[in-house]
Design an enzyme around this catalytic site. Structure first.
Site, PDB file in Angstrom:
ATOM      1  N   THR A  13       0.831  -1.219   0.000  1.00 22.82           N
ATOM      2  CA  THR A  13       0.000   0.000   0.000  1.00 22.82           C
ATOM      3  C   THR A  13       0.864   1.268   0.000  1.00 22.82           C
ATOM      4  OG1 THR A  13      -1.665  -1.195   1.274  1.00 22.82           O
ATOM      5  CG2 THR A  13      -1.833   1.203   1.275  1.00 22.82           C
ATOM      6  N   GLU A 129       8.767  10.140   9.496  1.00 22.52           N
ATOM      7  CA  GLU A 129       7.570  10.992   9.514  1.00 22.52           C
ATOM      8  C   GLU A 129       6.295  10.171   9.278  1.00 22.52           C
ATOM      9  OE1 GLU A 129       7.349  14.734   9.850  1.00 22.52           O
ATOM     10  OE2 GLU A 129       5.506  13.732  10.407  1.00 22.52           O
ATOM     11  N   LYS A 205       2.457   4.895  18.240  1.00 21.52           N
ATOM     12  CA  LYS A 205       2.615   6.275  17.746  1.00 21.52           C
ATOM     13  C   LYS A 205       2.765   7.280  18.896  1.00 21.52           C
ATOM     14  CE  LYS A 205      -0.022   5.139  13.596  1.00 21.52           C
ATOM     15  NZ  LYS A 205      -1.394   4.980  13.076  1.00 21.52           N
ATOM     16  N   GLY A 309      -3.443   5.309   4.477  1.00 20.25           N
ATOM     17  CA  GLY A 309      -3.738   5.219   3.055  1.00 20.25           C
ATOM     18  C   GLY A 309      -2.476   5.398   2.224  1.00 20.25           C
TER      19      GLY A 309
HETATM   20  P1  NDP Z   1       1.571  -3.848   2.901  1.00 18.14           P
HETATM   21  O1  NDP Z   1       1.312  -5.176   3.526  1.00 18.14           O
HETATM   22  O2  NDP Z   1       0.566  -3.309   1.964  1.00 18.14           O
HETATM   23  O3  NDP Z   1       2.969  -3.894   2.145  1.00 18.14           O
HETATM   24  C1  NDP Z   1       4.087  -4.592   2.624  1.00 18.14           C
HETATM   25  C2  NDP Z   1       4.825  -5.146   1.425  1.00 18.14           C
HETATM   26  O4  NDP Z   1       6.045  -5.721   1.866  1.00 18.14           O
HETATM   27  C3  NDP Z   1       4.039  -6.241   0.712  1.00 18.14           C
HETATM   28  O5  NDP Z   1       4.071  -6.018  -0.690  1.00 18.14           O
HETATM   29  C4  NDP Z   1       4.826  -7.502   1.083  1.00 18.14           C
HETATM   30  O6  NDP Z   1       4.772  -8.505   0.086  1.00 18.14           O
HETATM   31  C5  NDP Z   1       6.211  -6.949   1.191  1.00 18.14           C
HETATM   32  N1  NDP Z   1       7.104  -7.810   1.965  1.00 18.14           N
HETATM   33  C6  NDP Z   1       6.829  -8.587   3.027  1.00 18.14           C
HETATM   34  N2  NDP Z   1       7.942  -9.214   3.446  1.00 18.14           N
HETATM   35  C7  NDP Z   1       8.937  -8.826   2.628  1.00 18.14           C
HETATM   36  C8  NDP Z   1      10.322  -9.124   2.549  1.00 18.14           C
HETATM   37  N3  NDP Z   1      10.903  -9.960   3.400  1.00 18.14           N
HETATM   38  N4  NDP Z   1      11.058  -8.560   1.565  1.00 18.14           N
HETATM   39  C9  NDP Z   1      10.481  -7.695   0.700  1.00 18.14           C
HETATM   40  N5  NDP Z   1       9.172  -7.379   0.714  1.00 18.14           N
HETATM   41  C10 NDP Z   1       8.408  -7.922   1.684  1.00 18.14           C
HETATM   42  O7  NDP Z   1       1.845  -2.842   4.085  1.00 18.14           O
HETATM   43  P2  NDP Z   1       1.642  -1.255   4.104  1.00 18.14           P
HETATM   44  O8  NDP Z   1       2.193  -0.668   2.865  1.00 18.14           O
HETATM   45  O9  NDP Z   1       0.253  -0.944   4.484  1.00 18.14           O
HETATM   46  O10 NDP Z   1       2.531  -0.853   5.352  1.00 18.14           O
HETATM   47  C11 NDP Z   1       3.933  -0.753   5.270  1.00 18.14           C
HETATM   48  C12 NDP Z   1       4.443  -0.072   6.531  1.00 18.14           C
HETATM   49  O11 NDP Z   1       3.880   1.221   6.606  1.00 18.14           O
HETATM   50  C13 NDP Z   1       4.050  -0.762   7.840  1.00 18.14           C
HETATM   51  O12 NDP Z   1       5.069  -0.599   8.776  1.00 18.14           O
HETATM   52  C14 NDP Z   1       2.819   0.013   8.277  1.00 18.14           C
HETATM   53  O13 NDP Z   1       2.611  -0.040   9.667  1.00 18.14           O
HETATM   54  C15 NDP Z   1       3.215   1.398   7.836  1.00 18.14           C
HETATM   55  N6  NDP Z   1       2.110   2.323   7.626  1.00 18.14           N
HETATM   56  C16 NDP Z   1       1.058   1.964   6.846  1.00 18.14           C
HETATM   57  C17 NDP Z   1       0.062   2.871   6.593  1.00 18.14           C
HETATM   58  C18 NDP Z   1      -1.109   2.531   5.742  1.00 18.14           C
HETATM   59  O14 NDP Z   1      -1.994   3.382   5.597  1.00 18.14           O
HETATM   60  N7  NDP Z   1      -1.183   1.346   5.146  1.00 18.14           N
HETATM   61  C19 NDP Z   1       0.119   4.228   7.149  1.00 18.14           C
HETATM   62  C20 NDP Z   1       1.293   4.506   7.949  1.00 18.14           C
HETATM   63  C21 NDP Z   1       2.241   3.567   8.166  1.00 18.14           C
HETATM   64  P3  NDP Z   1       3.554  -9.578   0.148  1.00 18.14           P
HETATM   65  O15 NDP Z   1       2.303  -8.797   0.059  1.00 18.14           O
HETATM   66  O16 NDP Z   1       3.813 -10.428  -1.019  1.00 18.14           O
HETATM   67  O17 NDP Z   1       3.712 -10.273   1.460  1.00 18.14           O
HETATM   68  N1  HSE Z   2      -3.349   1.069  10.660  1.00 18.62           N
HETATM   69  C1  HSE Z   2      -2.980   2.417  10.795  1.00 18.62           C
HETATM   70  C2  HSE Z   2      -4.214   3.263  11.040  1.00 18.62           C
HETATM   71  C3  HSE Z   2      -2.275   2.889   9.559  1.00 18.62           C
HETATM   72  O1  HSE Z   2      -5.332   2.747  10.890  1.00 18.62           O
HETATM   73  O2  HSE Z   2      -4.091   4.417  11.420  1.00 18.62           O
HETATM   74  C4  HSE Z   2      -1.647   4.236   9.720  1.00 18.62           C
HETATM   75  O3  HSE Z   2      -0.581   4.185  10.598  1.00 18.62           O
END
Ligand code: NDP
Ligand code: HSE
Length: 447
Positions: A13, A129, A205, A309
């Site tokens: 994401t 951030e 957080k 998001g």
């Molecule tokens: P996602 O699960 O959407 O993305 C994580 C990605 O990492 C997936 O594509 C996954 O692949 C890949 N992955 C997993 N293991 C490995 C590995 N060993 N090597 C390489 N790639 C790997 O997570 P998000 O993007 O939602 O979140 C990412 C980070 O951002 C987290 O720490 C989350 O807490 C943080 N965050 C998220 C927010 C949000 O709105 N979603 C907002 C703020 C922070 P696969 O899917 O194939 O397992």
């Molecule tokens: N899961 C978290 C939330 C993502 O719902 O706020 C953003 O950090």
């Protein structure tokens, strides 16, 4: 000048949002950073999906360590999440002399001390951030914008998933599970949504913000954490009738010694909280986040925006990339310390146990509708030295539809020490006329 080269670990994401926004706004970002910023290598477990996102010009691998080992990569962006492989990769990237950007609040709230120390020893930056409140630049605001202040408290809606669930339940009457599924489909929820609904994500957080605000180490293990899973529809409704909204708040408060409190300390807590409906923060709905920060010079400030998001979070990730691009050639001593305070100026002000927290309360008691019940309950509060602010007694069938032999009594109190309230609650609960477990929700005026 050659663009700075970025390696992305995880293109889900947030990773895909980061790639798209960086491409779309390349020129403006370059204009601000003074140099191009390019994602030239991506690691993801699903290589085919990653290749579909980034196209043929970016090297895609399934081994994140290949990105770290690439000498061309200047900055590693960790967007995998969790404490496991992400921790190893971040530490390896630092050891390899790469600057690191991460959105991983879980990792930093638990292992931040070790990670920041490793980065400092290696002379690289760790920027985060995106880890707090998604697209809201709250880390920069606390660390730099409010740097003149003695920050007194922070209170925030810092989990989009739970705020979305509470809004959907209140406005559309949706069931908890349906609202949670919607939040997951929209990409707000953590990989493990219990982190969201049990308050753990918000605690990660507020732990990070408390370190920046008060110059204390990150201490997630000391935070009090209570989620929204036990919240009842009746309490949401009663709160409304009393002029309050229930929000899951992360709170960090500095407490100074006075006649009541023997020592200074920091309150660090996450729990459902009654907030006066007239406060702006009470009207923050859906996945939006808002953080209030009170400084002695500036007074109360409020920051609002999308807390989760793909692109909102990418906005924060890219802001860090720009900061690092501007600063990476500067002497390490000239950079902004990750937790705002210089390492030698950090303090060991203790995080207070919950019993020493000072706040006010909403209590709901299911009682037998008999003469004298209210007097006994309020008498126990008076004996504990707890001052009552308001009392509301509902007709029995108004909420529950049960026969008029039972009724709900709602009590709002003034501030008191949590240990005193625990004591009074235990005594009230033991009354034979109190028929169900008493509901206690903390209340903050945020004035
Ligand atoms: P996602 O699960 O959407 O993305 C994580 C990605 O990492 C997936 O594509 C996954 O692949 C890949 N992955 C997993 N293991 C490995 C590995 N060993 N090597 C390489 N790639 C790997 O997570 P998000 O993007 O939602 O979140 C990412 C980070 O951002 C987290 O720490 C989350 O807490 C943080 N965050 C998220 C927010 C949000 O709105 N979603 C907002 C703020 C922070 P696969 O899917 O194939 O397992
Ligand atoms: N899961 C978290 C939330 C993502 O719902 O706020 C953003 O950090």
């Amino acid at each position: 000048m050659k663009p700075i080269q970025v390696g992305l670990l995880g293109i889900g994401t947030v990773g895909s949002g980061t790639f798209h926004v960086l491409q779309r706004n390349q020129q403006e970002i370059q204009g601000r950073a003074g140099r191009g910023i390019e994602i030239t290598m991506v690691a993801d477990l699903d290589v085919e999906r990653a290749m579909r996102i980034v196209g043929p010009d970016v090297q895609v691998v399934n081994d994140a360590r290949a990105v770290i080992a690439n000498p061309e990569i200047d900055i590693v962006v960790e967007l995998i999440g969790g404490y496991g492989i992400a921790k190893a990769l971040v530490l390896e990237a630092i050891a390899a002399g790469k600057h690191v950007v991460t959105a991983n609040k879980a990792l930093l709230a638990v292992h931040g001390t070790e990670i920041f120390a490793a980065a400092s020893a290696k002379g690289v930056m760790v920027a985060f951030e995106a880890a707090v409140a998604g697209g809201i630049p709250i880390i920069k605001a606390l660390r730099e914008g409010l740097t003149a202040n003695r920050i007194q408290w922070i209170a925030g809606i810092i989990n989009g998933t739970t705020n979305f669930i509470l809004s959907e339940m209140r406005d559309k009457g949706l069931d908890f599970d349906v609202a949670l599924k919607e939040a997951q489909a929209l990409g707000y929820a953590e990989a493990d949504p219990t982190f969201d609904i049990e308050g753990v994500d918000a605690a990660h957080k507020i732990t990070l913000m408390s370190a920046i605000a008060f110059g204390i180490p990150v201490q997630f293990d000391k935070a009090y954490v209570e989620g929204i899973t036990k919240l009842g529809a009746a309490d949401i409704k009663y709160a409304e009738q009393l002029g309050y909204r229930i929000k899951l708040l992360g709170i960090a408060k500095r407490r100074l010694p006075d006649a009541t409190h023997r020592a200074d300390g920091i309150e660090l807590r996450v729990h459902p909280t009654l907030v006066p409906a007239k406060r702006l923060i009470a009207n923050v709905e859906g996945a939006m986040n808002a953080v209030m920060a009170h400084g002695d010079a500036v007074g109360t400030t409020l920051y609002y925006g999308k807390g989760a998001g793909s692109e909102p979070t990418a906005s924060a990730v890219i802001a860090d990339l720009v900061d690092i691009t501007r600063l990476h050639t500067a002497d390490a001593a000239q950079r902004v310390p990750p937790l705002a305070f210089q390492p030698g100026a950090m303090r060991n002000t203790p995080v207070l146990p919950m019993g020493e927290v000072f706040t006010s309360y909403y209590l709901r008691l299911r009682v037998a509708d008999e003469a004298g019940v209210l007097a006994r309950v309020t008498g126990l509060l008076a004996e504990a030295g707890i001052n009552i602010d308001a009392v509301l007694q509902r007709e029995a069938d108004e909420v529950s539809g049960e026969a008029a032999t039972q009724t709900d009594v709602i009590i709002l109190t003034h501030d008191c020490m949590e240990a005193k309230m625990d004591e009074a609650l235990a005594r009230m609960q033991a009354l034979p006329t109190v028929l169900q477990p008493i509901t206690r929700i903390r209340k903050e005026e945020l004035a």
